[in-house]
Motif scaffolding. Structure first.
Motif, PDB file in Angstrom:
ATOM      1  N   GLN A 431       0.839  -1.199   0.000  1.00 34.08           N
ATOM      2  CA  GLN A 431       0.000   0.000   0.000  1.00 34.08           C
ATOM      3  C   GLN A 431       0.880   1.257   0.000  1.00 34.08           C
ATOM      4  OE1 GLN A 431      -2.682   0.412   3.359  1.00 34.08           O
ATOM      5  NE2 GLN A 431      -4.328   0.924   1.948  1.00 34.08           N
ATOM      6  N   ARG A 432       1.972   1.178   0.748  1.00 31.77           N
ATOM      7  CA  ARG A 432       2.891   2.333   0.793  1.00 31.77           C
ATOM      8  C   ARG A 432       3.479   2.567  -0.595  1.00 31.77           C
ATOM      9  NH1 ARG A 432       6.696   0.515   4.234  1.00 31.77           N
ATOM     10  NH2 ARG A 432       5.073   0.091   5.741  1.00 31.77           N
ATOM     11  N   ALA A 433       3.926   1.481  -1.206  1.00 33.50           N
ATOM     12  CA  ALA A 433       4.524   1.610  -2.543  1.00 33.50           C
ATOM     13  C   ALA A 433       3.512   2.202  -3.521  1.00 33.50           C
ATOM     14  CB  ALA A 433       5.000   0.242  -3.021  1.00 33.50           C
ATOM     15  N   TYR A 434       2.287   1.744  -3.402  1.00 37.18           N
ATOM     16  CA  TYR A 434       1.236   2.244  -4.309  1.00 37.18           C
ATOM     17  C   TYR A 434       1.010   3.739  -4.085  1.00 37.18           C
ATOM     18  CZ  TYR A 434      -3.400   3.050  -6.262  1.00 37.18           C
ATOM     19  OH  TYR A 434      -4.452   3.567  -6.983  1.00 37.18           O
ATOM     20  N   ASN A 435       0.937   4.139  -2.827  1.00 36.80           N
ATOM     21  CA  ASN A 435       0.679   5.551  -2.523  1.00 36.80           C
ATOM     22  C   ASN A 435       1.809   6.459  -2.997  1.00 36.80           C
ATOM     23  OD1 ASN A 435      -1.770   4.981  -1.373  1.00 36.80           O
ATOM     24  ND2 ASN A 435      -0.954   4.787   0.703  1.00 36.80           N
ATOM     25  N   GLU A 436       3.033   5.901  -3.016  1.00 36.49           N
ATOM     26  CA  GLU A 436       4.185   6.742  -3.357  1.00 36.49           C
ATOM     27  C   GLU A 436       4.531   6.716  -4.839  1.00 36.49           C
ATOM     28  OE1 GLU A 436       7.120   5.146  -0.749  1.00 36.49           O
ATOM     29  OE2 GLU A 436       6.221   6.075   1.040  1.00 36.49           O
ATOM     30  N   SER A 437       4.021   5.742  -5.561  1.00 33.60           N
ATOM     31  CA  SER A 437       4.449   5.587  -6.960  1.00 33.60           C
ATOM     32  C   SER A 437       3.318   5.924  -7.928  1.00 33.60           C
ATOM     33  CB  SER A 437       4.926   4.141  -7.188  1.00 33.60           C
ATOM     34  OG  SER A 437       4.968   3.860  -8.553  1.00 33.60           O
ATOM     35  N   ARG A 438       3.558   6.934  -8.740  1.00 29.59           N
ATOM     36  CA  ARG A 438       2.554   7.297  -9.754  1.00 29.59           C
ATOM     37  C   ARG A 438       2.474   6.223 -10.825  1.00 29.59           C
ATOM     38  NH1 ARG A 438       1.488  13.494 -10.407  1.00 29.59           N
ATOM     39  NH2 ARG A 438      -0.349  12.513 -11.241  1.00 29.59           N
ATOM     40  N   LEU A 439       3.604   5.555 -11.045  1.00 38.00           N
ATOM     41  CA  LEU A 439       3.612   4.484 -12.053  1.00 38.00           C
ATOM     42  C   LEU A 439       2.673   3.361 -11.621  1.00 38.00           C
ATOM     43  CD1 LEU A 439       4.875   3.175 -14.622  1.00 38.00           C
ATOM     44  CD2 LEU A 439       6.526   2.093 -13.081  1.00 38.00           C
ATOM     45  N   LEU A 440       2.791   2.977 -10.332  1.00 38.79           N
ATOM     46  CA  LEU A 440       1.920   1.904  -9.832  1.00 38.79           C
ATOM     47  C   LEU A 440       0.453   2.315  -9.892  1.00 38.79           C
ATOM     48  CD1 LEU A 440       3.631   0.271  -6.718  1.00 38.79           C
ATOM     49  CD2 LEU A 440       3.182  -0.727  -8.955  1.00 38.79           C
ATOM     50  N   GLN A 441       0.214   3.577  -9.556  1.00 39.30           N
ATOM     51  CA  GLN A 441      -1.184   4.061  -9.589  1.00 39.30           C
ATOM     52  C   GLN A 441      -1.717   4.010 -11.023  1.00 39.30           C
ATOM     53  OE1 GLN A 441      -1.166   7.923  -7.686  1.00 39.30           O
ATOM     54  NE2 GLN A 441      -0.258   7.069  -5.837  1.00 39.30           N
ATOM     55  N   GLY A 442      -0.848   4.411 -11.964  1.00 42.53           N
ATOM     56  CA  GLY A 442      -1.248   4.377 -13.381  1.00 42.53           C
ATOM     57  C   GLY A 442      -1.513   2.955 -13.837  1.00 42.53           C
ATOM     58  N   LEU A 443      -0.615   2.045 -13.426  1.00 37.72           N
ATOM     59  CA  LEU A 443      -0.794   0.639 -13.824  1.00 37.72           C
ATOM     60  C   LEU A 443      -2.070   0.059 -13.224  1.00 37.72           C
ATOM     61  CD1 LEU A 443       2.848  -0.770 -13.550  1.00 37.72           C
ATOM     62  CD2 LEU A 443       1.499  -0.413 -15.632  1.00 37.72           C
ATOM     63  N   ALA A 444      -2.339   0.426 -11.965  1.00 40.38           N
ATOM     64  CA  ALA A 444      -3.566  -0.064 -11.317  1.00 40.38           C
ATOM     65  C   ALA A 444      -4.801   0.461 -12.052  1.00 40.38           C
ATOM     66  CB  ALA A 444      -3.589   0.354  -9.859  1.00 40.38           C
ATOM     67  N   ALA A 445      -4.741   1.736 -12.439  1.00 40.82           N
ATOM     68  CA  ALA A 445      -5.878   2.320 -13.171  1.00 40.82           C
ATOM     69  C   ALA A 445      -6.065   1.604 -14.507  1.00 40.82           C
ATOM     70  CB  ALA A 445      -5.638   3.810 -13.390  1.00 40.82           C
ATOM     71  N   LEU A 446      -4.936   1.324 -15.162  1.00 37.84           N
ATOM     72  CA  LEU A 446      -5.008   0.616 -16.452  1.00 37.84           C
ATOM     73  C   LEU A 446      -5.607  -0.778 -16.261  1.00 37.84           C
ATOM     74  CD1 LEU A 446      -4.130   1.032 -19.426  1.00 37.84           C
ATOM     75  CD2 LEU A 446      -2.061  -0.245 -18.872  1.00 37.84           C
ATOM     76  N   ALA A 447      -5.164  -1.453 -15.198  1.00 43.21           N
ATOM     77  CA  ALA A 447      -5.688  -2.799 -14.922  1.00 43.21           C
ATOM     78  C   ALA A 447      -7.198  -2.741 -14.677  1.00 43.21           C
ATOM     79  CB  ALA A 447      -4.972  -3.388 -13.717  1.00 43.21           C
ATOM     80  N   ILE A 448      -7.630  -1.733 -13.932  1.00 44.18           N
ATOM     81  CA  ILE A 448      -9.074  -1.610 -13.653  1.00 44.18           C
ATOM     82  C   ILE A 448      -9.830  -1.366 -14.959  1.00 44.18           C
ATOM     83  CG2 ILE A 448     -10.817  -0.141 -12.559  1.00 44.18           C
ATOM     84  CD1 ILE A 448      -8.909   0.158 -10.206  1.00 44.18           C
ATOM     85  N   LEU A 449      -9.219  -0.572 -15.820  1.00 46.23           N
ATOM     86  CA  LEU A 449      -9.852  -0.276 -17.107  1.00 46.23           C
ATOM     87  C   LEU A 449     -10.022  -1.565 -17.940  1.00 46.23           C
ATOM     88  CD1 LEU A 449     -10.742   2.482 -18.193  1.00 46.23           C
ATOM     89  CD2 LEU A 449      -8.691   2.482 -19.611  1.00 46.23           C
ATOM     90  N   VAL A 450      -8.964  -2.365 -17.957  1.00 46.71           N
ATOM     91  CA  VAL A 450      -9.034  -3.637 -18.714  1.00 46.71           C
ATOM     92  C   VAL A 450     -10.105  -4.544 -18.099  1.00 46.71           C
ATOM     93  CG1 VAL A 450      -7.765  -5.740 -19.316  1.00 46.71           C
ATOM     94  CG2 VAL A 450      -6.649  -3.512 -19.514  1.00 46.71           C
TER      95      VAL A 450
END
Lengths: 472, 398
Positions: A431-450
C-alpha cells in the motif's frame, strides 16, 4: 436497471453524464436534472412503488417543517412518531405482511379457527434503504441535529439520488445536507476517481461475485442431505465471497457514480474479512447500516450506558432488527440472534481471548464465525440450515457431486487472495509503494480499465446464447 | 487539474461530452436503421455468429410497464443495438477461453485434439440404451410405415434416411470428457438394432450414419471437421452418392446422376466446416485445421436424367443443408425442395437459397403429392426429433 447492465453502463449513464456536464455550472439545473433522472431511474424498476415514495417524501417534508416550527415537545414527539410509523408502515406492508400473516396463522390459527389471507405483495427493490434514510432525516430534524431541508427538492434529492437508491450506502441526512443543498461542480478528479471506482465495482460484481454465486446457488439449491462436506464447505466459502464482492461492488458503483456527479458518499466496507473479532467485523461490514443502527436504535435504547445486562439486551435487539431488516424469514432472525450472541460473548470474554491468541488465530476464528453465520443467512429455512450443517460436518447419508464450472476454482482463489491479502504483512508495504508511486497508480488504473472492459464484455455475453439452429 | 478543467476549459468539456454521447448516439442510429438498412448498422468488430431466440415485438401497454416487461424489452433492444457489443462479447469469450478453457456458446465443449461438439450429442451417446431405443422405436416405426404406405399407395416414393452424429463417429475424442454411463454394447448396437427393427417392419431405410462410420480411417482426414458439428464435404459426397445409388435402384438406373469427385486438403476451413468454431465468437481467431474440399467432375448433363423433372421434398435437420445442395446441383435433383426442420425455413433452386422462413402446416400439405419424399433424422434423435413426427401428423392428418 442495474448499474452493471450494458443498458445502463453504456447507454443511460454516458448520455445522462453528458447532459450533467453540459450544465455543470448551474447548480439548480443540476439538482432538477438529478431528481428527474433519479425518479425516472426508480420508476424504470418500480413503477408502482414510486408514487408511494413521492407522496411519503412530501409527507416527511411537511412533518419536518412542522417539527421545526413547533415549540411544543409533545407536538414534536407526535410528528416524529407519525413520521416513523408511516415509514415503518411502508416497510412492514411491503416486506413483512406475508411473513407476519404466515406466523400468526401458525400461532393463532388453531385457536381462532380461521386463517389470515397471505397477500402476495412484490417487494420493491431498495425499500429498506429508502425507509431507513427517510427515518434518519426525521430523527435528525427532531433531535435538532439538522434543520429541515430548505426545499422539497433538496429532500427529494436526498431520498431519490439514484446511485445509492437501490442498495445504499444508507445515507444520513445530517451528513449529506450541504452536498444536496448546493451540488458541487464536477471536476476531472471527480470523474477519474468516480469512474475508476465504478469500474472496479463492475469488475468485482461480474467477474468475481457472479461466477462464485453461480456455484453457491447450485450448492444451496441441492438437497442438503446429499451434499458432501467438501461441496458444502466450498459452496459456503463461495457464498461468503459472493456476498462480499456483490454487496461491496454495488457500494463501489454507488460511491463511484455519486463521485462522478460531484457527491461524496461514506465508505460502506473496509476489508471486513481481516477482522479479528465479530465486533470489529461489524465496524467493517455494511458500515452505513451498522452506524445507522448505532445512531438511531442502539443509542436511543441506552447503548452501553445502562449497565452490563441492559447492554447485552440492547445488542440483541439491534442485531435482531438488523437480521429482520435483511429479509422476512426466521433464518434472518436467527442470523441476527447469532450475531447478537457473539457480540455479547465478545464483551464477556471473547475479545480478550482473541487478543491473546494473536492476529492470525483471531482472524481465522472470526472468519469461521462469520462464515457459519452466512450459512444461517443463505439457507432457506431452519430445516435446510440443519441439513446443511449436517453436510458441513460430513453427516450426509448420500453423496452427490455438485458440478463446478471451470471458472470457479481460479475465481475462488483470486477472491480469497483479495479478501485476505490485507491481513498479511505484505499489504502495508504494498500500500505504501502504491501511494508513493505514480507508475503503480497508473498501472492499477489501467488494470481496472481492462477489467472493466472484460466485465462489460461478460455483461453483454451472458444473455447472448447463440446456437446453430432450432434443433431440439 | 480540478473543477476548473471541466468547467473552465470549454473545449475539454465539450470533447468529453461528445465522447460520452458517441456510444448512445450510435446505438440509437443502429436501432433506427436496423429494419430499413441493416447494411448501415455500425458495429465494432466482426458480426456475431449463431441464431438467437426471436424477440417478441415490444408491448407498449401500461400493463407491460407495470410488470417490467416493457422496460426489459427496451433494455434488450438497446443492448443489442450497441455497436461495441460484438467486440466486447468476442473479447470476453476469448479471455474466458484462455483463462478457464470455457467457450462462450452454451453447450459447446472441446474434446481431444481441439474437436468441438455440442453437449447434447455427447449426452445422447453416453446415455444410449437398447431397451429405451426399442421402446421409442416401437412407437415411431409404425408411423414411418404409415408414411411409406401413404406415398406408395399414390405411386410415389418415400425414403427414410439416418444421418450420423459426430460423437458416434469420433467417440474417442469426447467420451473421456464426461461421465459416460452407457454400455459399449448399447452404443455399438444402437444403429444395427434400429435398422433391424425398421427392416422387419418393412420400412425402407438408408442408413448414412453407418455408411459414414464405416468410412472412418479411409482418408487422411476425419469425415467431421474439428470446428464443426456436421459431416464435411467428403462425408456429404459419399452420402449423396449412396443415396443416388439407392434411388437409381428404386426408380430406374438413369434416374439421378452418380457422383464423381476429387478432393484436396486445405487448412483454411469455411462454411459448415467451421459452424461450431464460428458459434463460439472468439476474437481475432482464424480456424486452422485440415479439411477436405471436394471438386465434382460430372460429364453427362442433367437433362439426361429423370430426376431433373421429378418433384422431390427433403425434410430434415441441419445435416441436410450441404447434402441437399449437392443432391440438387450434382445429383441433378433439380426440383428438390428442402424443408429445414419442417417449418423453420424452405430452400430451393441453385445454391439451395432460403426462399421462406417460418412455414405453417398449410405450406407442408402439398408435399403429399410429391413424387419423391426423403425424410431425414439424425442418429442422436431417432424417434425423438420434432420435425419427423410433425411431418407425419401434417401429411396423414393425425
Amino acid at each position: 436497471m442495474l448499474f452493471y447492465e450494458p443498458f445502463f453502463a453504456l447507454f443511460v449513464a454516458p448520455a445522462f453524464y453528458a447532459l450533467y456536464l453540459a450544465i455543470n455550472n448551474r447548480a439548480a439545473a443540476k439538482k432538477s436534472a438529478l431528481i428527474v433522472a433519479s425518479v425516472a431511474f426508480y420508476t424504470w424498476g418500480e413503477p408502482l412503488f414510486v408514487p408511494i415514495v413521492i407522496v411519503s417524501t412530501a409527507v416527511d417534508y411537511w412533518l419536518s417543517q412542522r417539527m421545526a416550527l413547533s415549540s411544543s415537545q409533545t407536538a414534536r414527539r407526535a410528528f416524529i412518531t407519525v413520521g416513523i410509523l408511516l415509514n415503518l408502515g411502508i416497510l412492514v406492508f411491503y416486506k413483512y405482511v406475508g411473513f407476519l400473516a404466515e406466523n400468526l396463522n401458525l400461532l393463532l390459527g388453531p385457536l381462532a379457527g380461521t386463517q389470515l389471507p397471505i397477500l402476495q405483495i412484490a417487494l420493491p427493490i431498495g425499500v429498506s434503504f429508502v425507509v431507513f434514510e427517510k427515518i434518519s432525516y426525521l430523527v435528525d430534524v427532531y433531535r435538532g441535529t439538522t434543520k429541515p431541508a430548505c426545499t422539497i427538492l433538496d429532500y427529494s434529492l436526498f431520498v431519490f439520488l439514484f446511485p445509492k437508491l437501490l442498495a445504499g450506502p444508507i445515507l444520513k441526512y445530517h451528513e449529506m445536507e450541504r452536498q444536496f443543498a448546493d451540488p458541487a461542480k464536477v471536476g476531472w478528479t471527480d470523474f477519474q476517481e468516480g469512474f475508476l471506482r465504478t469500474a472496479r465495482g463492475m469488475a468485482k460484481k461480474i467477474l468475481l461475485a457472479d461466477p462464485l454465486g453461480a456455484f453457491a446457488d447450485r450448492v444451496f439449491a441441492a438437497d442438503a442431505t446429499t451434499l458432501s462436506s467438501t461441496d458444502a464447505a466450498v459452496g459456503l466459502v463461495c457464498f461468503a465471497l459472493q456476498i462480499y464482492f456483490d454487496f461491496s461492488a454495488y457500494s463501489d458503483m454507488a460511491i463511484g457514480l455519486a463521485r462522478t456527479l460531484g457527491f461524496r458518499l461514506r465508505e460502506n466496507f473496509n476489508m471486513p474479512y481481516i477482522s479479528r473479532s465479530l465486533t470489529e467485523f461489524w465496524r467493517r461490514w455494511h458500515i452505513s447500516l451498522a452506524t445507522w443502527i448505532r445512531d438511531y436504535l442502539y443509542i436511543p435504547l441506552g447503548g452501553n450506558r445502562s449497565g452490563e445486562y441492559r447492554t447485552y439486551i440492547n445488542l440483541w435487539i439491534c442485531f435482531l432488527a438488523s437480521g429482520i431488516w435483511h429479509g422476512a424469514s426466521w433464518n434472518f432472525v436467527l442470523w441476527g440472534a447469532y450475531n447478537g450472541l457473539f457480540l455479547s460473548l465478545d464483551r464477556m470474554f471473547l475479545l480478550k481471548f482473541l487478543d491473546r491468541i494473536g492476529n492470525f488465530g483471531a482472524t481465522v476464528i472470526t472468519l469461521l464465525i462469520v462464515t457459519f453465520g452466512w450459512a444461517i443467512f443463505r439457507t432457506t429455512s431452519v430445516e435446510h440450515l440443519a441439513a446443511f450443517t449436517g453436510a458441513l460436518a460430513g453427516l450426509s447419508p448420500r453423496m452427490v457431486d455438485v458440478d463446478m464450472q471451470a471458472d470457479v476454482p481460479l475465481t475462488l482463489a483470486i477472491g480469497l487472495f483479495l479478501c485476505l491479502l490485507p491481513a498479511t504483512p505484505l499489504f502495508a508495504p504494498l500500500q505504501r509503494a502504491y501511494n508513493e508511486s505514480r507508475l503503480l497508480q497508473g498501472l492499477a488504473a489501467l488494470a481496472i480499465l481492462v477489467l472493466w472492459v472484460l466485465a462489460c464484455g461478460r455483461a453483454f455475453a451472458v444473455p447472448f446464447k447463440p446456437f446453430i439452429y432450432f434443433r431440439f | 487539474m480540478h473543477a476548473a478543467n471541466l468547467t473552465g476549459l470549454v473545449s475539454l468539456r465539450h470533447l468529453m461530452i461528445a465522447a460520452l454521447l458517441l456510444l448512445p448516439l450510435l446505438t440509437l442510429w443502429n436501432l433506427a436503421i436496423a429494419a430499413y438498412a441493416p447494411k448501415l448498422i455500425v458495429a465494432f468488430g466482426p458480426r456475431l455468429r449463431g441464431v438467437t431466440e426471436a424477440r417478441e415485438p415490444i408491448d407498449w401497454s401500461l400493463k407491460a410497464l407495470a410488470d417490467g416487461s416493457l422496460q426489459r424489452a427496451i433494455s434488450d433492444a438497446i443492448t443489442e443495438a450497441n455497436p461495441a457489443r460484438p467486440l466486447l462479447i468476442r473479447f470476453s469469450n476469448s479471455s474466458r477461453k484462455r483463462l478457464f478453457g470455457i467457450y462462450g456458446a452454451p453447450g459447446v465443449i472441446e474434446g481431444a485434439d481441439g474437436h468441438l461438439i455440442e453437449k447434447p450429442y455427447l449426452d445422447e451417446y453416453c446415455s444410449r440404451d437398447l431397451d429405451a431405443l426399442r421402446e421409442r422405436a416401437s412407437t415411431w416405426i409404425p408411423k414411418l410405415k404409415e408414411l411409406q404406405d401413404f406415398y406408395e399407395a399414390r405411386g410415389k416414393t418415400f425414403l427414410y434416411v439416418i444421418t450420423p452424429s459426430k460423437v458416434a463417429h469420433l467417440p474417442e475424442k469426447f467420451i473421456s470428457l464426461v461421465h459416460c454411463p452407457s454400455r459399449e454394447q448399447d452404443r455399438r448396437e444402437h444403429l444395427p438394432l434400429y435398422n433391424r427393427m425398421l427392416t422387419e417392419a418393412g420400412v425402407r431405410v438408408l442408413d448414412l450414419a453407418s455408411l459414414t462410420h464405416g468410412l472412418k480411417g479411409r482418408y487422411e482426414v476425419d469425415l467431421f471437421p474439428m470446428g464443426g458439428v456436421h459431416w464435411n464435404q467428403l462425408g456429404v459426397a459419399h452420402a449423396v452418392d449412396r443415396l443416388i445409388v439407392d434411388l437409381n435402384r428404386l426408380k430406374g438406373p438413369d434416374f439421378a446422376r452418380r457422383l464423381a469427385w476429387t478432393y484436396e486438403i486445405t487448412d483454411r476451413p469455411k462454411g459448415e466446416d467451421t459452424d461450431l468454431f464460428d458459434l463460439v465468437n472468439l476474437m481475432f481467431a482464424r480456424p486452422r485445421y485440415s479439411t477436405p474440399v471436394v471438386h465434382y467432375r460430372m460429364k453427362r448433363p442433367c437433362s439426361e436424367f429423370g430426376s431433373a423433372s421429378t418433384k422431390v421434398a427433403l425434410i430434415g435437420g441441419s445435416f441436410t443443408g450441404e447434402f441437399g445442395r449437392v443432391l440438387l446441383e450434382e445429383g441433378c435433383l433439380l426440383r428438390l425442395e428442402r424443408y429445414n426442420y419442417l417449418y423453420r425455413s424452405f430452400h430451393a433452386g441453385p445454391g439451395m437459397k432460403t426462399v421462406r422462413k417460418n412455414l405453417k402446416p398449410g405450406d407442408i400439405e402439398p408435399v403429399r403429392d410429391y413424387d419423391l419424399v426423403i425424410l431425414e433424422e439424425n442418429e442422436m434423435l431417432i424417434g425423438a426429433s420434432r420435425h419427423a413426427p410433425e411431418f407425419h401428423r401434417v401429411i396423414l392428418g393425425r
